[in-house]
Write a protein that holds these residues in place. Structure first.
Motif, PDB file in Angstrom:
ATOM      1  N   ASP A 213      45.229-111.947  28.858  1.00  0.00           N
ATOM      2  CA  ASP A 213      45.155-113.186  29.550  1.00  0.00           C
ATOM      3  C   ASP A 213      45.877-113.051  30.562  1.00  0.00           C
ATOM      4  O   ASP A 213      45.294-113.876  32.126  1.00  0.00           O
ATOM      5  N   HIS A 214      46.657-111.848  31.177  1.00  0.00           N
ATOM      6  CA  HIS A 214      47.479-111.643  32.484  1.00  0.00           C
ATOM      7  C   HIS A 214      45.997-111.201  33.510  1.00  0.00           C
ATOM      8  O   HIS A 214      45.610-111.660  34.258  1.00  0.00           O
ATOM      9  N   ALA A 215      44.943-109.816  32.640  1.00  0.00           N
ATOM     10  CA  ALA A 215      44.169-109.077  33.679  1.00  0.00           C
ATOM     11  C   ALA A 215      43.135-110.621  34.372  1.00  0.00           C
ATOM     12  O   ALA A 215      42.900-110.963  35.149  1.00  0.00           O
ATOM     13  N   GLY A 216      42.686-111.939  32.945  1.00  0.00           N
ATOM     14  CA  GLY A 216      41.837-112.943  33.273  1.00  0.00           C
ATOM     15  C   GLY A 216      42.765-114.428  34.317  1.00  0.00           C
ATOM     16  O   GLY A 216      41.596-114.343  35.835  1.00  0.00           O
ATOM     17  N   GLU A 217      43.719-114.060  34.461  1.00  0.00           N
ATOM     18  CA  GLU A 217      44.344-114.995  35.663  1.00  0.00           C
ATOM     19  C   GLU A 217      44.188-114.216  37.028  1.00  0.00           C
ATOM     20  O   GLU A 217      44.706-115.366  37.846  1.00  0.00           O
ATOM     21  N   ARG A 218      43.850-113.393  36.889  1.00  0.00           N
ATOM     22  CA  ARG A 218      44.554-112.327  37.821  1.00  0.00           C
ATOM     23  C   ARG A 218      43.190-112.519  38.944  1.00  0.00           C
ATOM     24  O   ARG A 218      43.374-112.895  39.941  1.00  0.00           O
ATOM     25  N   ALA A 219      42.407-112.654  37.530  1.00  0.00           N
ATOM     26  CA  ALA A 219      40.496-112.681  38.384  1.00  0.00           C
ATOM     27  C   ALA A 219      40.440-114.216  38.832  1.00  0.00           C
ATOM     28  O   ALA A 219      40.185-114.200  39.968  1.00  0.00           O
ATOM     29  N   ALA A 220      41.266-114.833  37.993  1.00  0.00           N
ATOM     30  CA  ALA A 220      40.884-116.819  37.920  1.00  0.00           C
ATOM     31  C   ALA A 220      41.693-116.755  39.840  1.00  0.00           C
ATOM     32  O   ALA A 220      41.144-117.528  40.801  1.00  0.00           O
ATOM     33  N   GLN A 221      42.728-116.787  39.761  1.00  0.00           N
ATOM     34  CA  GLN A 221      43.121-117.402  41.173  1.00  0.00           C
ATOM     35  C   GLN A 221      42.818-116.429  42.119  1.00  0.00           C
ATOM     36  O   GLN A 221      42.777-117.074  43.114  1.00  0.00           O
ATOM     37  N   GLN A 222      42.352-114.940  41.706  1.00  0.00           N
ATOM     38  CA  GLN A 222      42.127-114.603  43.153  1.00  0.00           C
ATOM     39  C   GLN A 222      40.138-115.115  43.225  1.00  0.00           C
ATOM     40  O   GLN A 222      39.565-115.602  44.562  1.00  0.00           O
TER      41      GLN A 222
ATOM     42  N   MET B 271      43.413-123.248  42.118  1.00  0.00           N
ATOM     43  CA  MET B 271      44.874-122.119  42.486  1.00  0.00           C
ATOM     44  C   MET B 271      45.296-122.164  42.265  1.00  0.00           C
ATOM     45  O   MET B 271      46.263-121.250  41.459  1.00  0.00           O
ATOM     46  N   ALA B 272      46.375-123.359  42.251  1.00  0.00           N
ATOM     47  CA  ALA B 272      47.413-123.328  42.467  1.00  0.00           C
ATOM     48  C   ALA B 272      48.332-122.988  40.677  1.00  0.00           C
ATOM     49  O   ALA B 272      49.022-122.222  40.309  1.00  0.00           O
ATOM     50  N   GLN B 273      47.463-123.768  40.076  1.00  0.00           N
ATOM     51  CA  GLN B 273      46.975-123.759  38.600  1.00  0.00           C
ATOM     52  C   GLN B 273      47.140-122.149  37.522  1.00  0.00           C
ATOM     53  O   GLN B 273      47.811-121.625  37.031  1.00  0.00           O
ATOM     54  N   GLU B 274      46.360-121.831  38.014  1.00  0.00           N
ATOM     55  CA  GLU B 274      45.798-120.649  38.029  1.00  0.00           C
ATOM     56  C   GLU B 274      46.404-119.199  38.318  1.00  0.00           C
ATOM     57  O   GLU B 274      47.535-118.493  37.769  1.00  0.00           O
ATOM     58  N   VAL B 275      48.109-119.623  39.596  1.00  0.00           N
ATOM     59  CA  VAL B 275      48.999-118.625  39.915  1.00  0.00           C
ATOM     60  C   VAL B 275      50.160-118.678  39.018  1.00  0.00           C
ATOM     61  O   VAL B 275      50.733-117.864  38.372  1.00  0.00           O
ATOM     62  N   GLU B 276      50.223-119.934  38.324  1.00  0.00           N
ATOM     63  CA  GLU B 276      51.188-120.730  37.360  1.00  0.00           C
ATOM     64  C   GLU B 276      50.863-119.800  36.577  1.00  0.00           C
ATOM     65  O   GLU B 276      51.504-119.046  35.646  1.00  0.00           O
ATOM     66  N   HIS B 277      49.747-119.766  36.291  1.00  0.00           N
ATOM     67  CA  HIS B 277      49.327-118.965  34.158  1.00  0.00           C
ATOM     68  C   HIS B 277      49.204-117.555  34.619  1.00  0.00           C
ATOM     69  O   HIS B 277      50.222-116.847  34.079  1.00  0.00           O
ATOM     70  N   LEU B 278      49.567-116.833  35.790  1.00  0.00           N
ATOM     71  CA  LEU B 278      49.462-115.508  36.095  1.00  0.00           C
ATOM     72  C   LEU B 278      51.124-115.066  36.573  1.00  0.00           C
ATOM     73  O   LEU B 278      51.230-114.144  35.871  1.00  0.00           O
ATOM     74  N   GLU B 279      51.838-116.347  36.889  1.00  0.00           N
ATOM     75  CA  GLU B 279      52.958-116.191  37.072  1.00  0.00           C
ATOM     76  C   GLU B 279      54.009-115.891  35.124  1.00  0.00           C
ATOM     77  O   GLU B 279      54.282-115.131  34.581  1.00  0.00           O
TER      78      GLU B 279
END
Length: 177
Positions: free
Chosen positions: A20-29, A51-59
C-alpha cells in the motif's frame, strides 16, 4: 455462515503495508505527472484534490512503516518514477487519456483495498477503517475520472487493460520486493 477472523498474521500486515505504501507512492506521482501537462486545464483542480488525498494516504503508510517496523518496497524509487511517467504520458495523450488512466488505476486499487479489508482480523479494526476510507476515496477518484469522460479516451479499452495489467503486476512485485 462465516466467522470473523480474530487475528491477522504479521506477514500479511507487513505485506499489506509495504504494497500500500508503494501504491500510494505511485498514485500521488501519477497525479503529479498529470499536473505537469494539465495544471491549467479545467480539470487541474480535481487532479490537485485527488493528489492531496493520495499524499495523505502515503503519509499514513509512511507512519505505519515506521510504527510497525515494516520494510518498505526495495523498489520504492521505481514506483514513484513509474507513476510520474505514467501520469505525464497519459496526460500528454490528452485529458480523456489521463482520466482513463485514473479509472484503470483506481478500479484496481479499490478491489485491492477491498480484499485487504476483508482479510484483516478484529485485531486490526483501526487499520481496516483506514483502508476502507482509502478504498472509498480511490473509488471517488474513479468516479471523478468517469465524469471527466475518461471512458471516451481514444483506444480506451487497450489503455485501460494495459494500465490495469501493469498495476496488478506492480502489486504482486511490491508485496514481495
Amino acid at each position: 455462515m462465516t466467522t470473523a477472523k480474530t487475528t491477522t498474521n504479521r506477514q500479511d500486515i507487513e505485506r499489506y503495508i509495504r504494497v500500500d505504501h508503494a501504491g500510494e507512492r505511485a498514485a500521488q506521482q501519477i497525479y503529479r505527472g498529470q499536473l505537469v501537462v494539465l495544471d491549467k486545464h479545467p480539470m487541474g483542480e480535481e487532479i490537485r484534490h485527488m493528489m492531496a488525498q493520495e499524499v495523505e494516504h502515503l503519509e499514513t503508510f509512511d507512519s505505519l512503516i515506521n510504527e510497525r517496523r515494516v520494510r518498505p518496497s526495495l523498489l520504492d524509487p521505481l514506483w514513484g518514477a513509474a507513476g510520474f511517467a505514467l501520469g505525464v504520458v497519459t496526460a500528454a495523450m490528452g485529458p480523456k487519456a489521463a482520466m482513463a488512466c485514473t479509472i484503470a488505476v483506481e478500479e484496481v486499487i479499490g478491489e485491492h483495498y477491498q480484499k485487504q479489508a476483508e482479510n484483516l482480523g478484529e485485531d486490526e479494526a483501526e487499520l481496516r477503517t483506514k483502508i476502507e476510507r482509502f478504498r472509498d476515496e480511490e473509488l471517488e477518484h474513479r468516479d471523478i475520472a468517469v465524469d471527466y469522460k475518461g471512458r471516451e479516451a481514444r483506444h480506451y479499452k487497450l489503455l485501460h487493460d494495459v494500465i490495469q495489467t501493469g498495476c496488478r503486476t506492480a502489486i504482486k512485485i511490491a508485496e514481495k520486493i
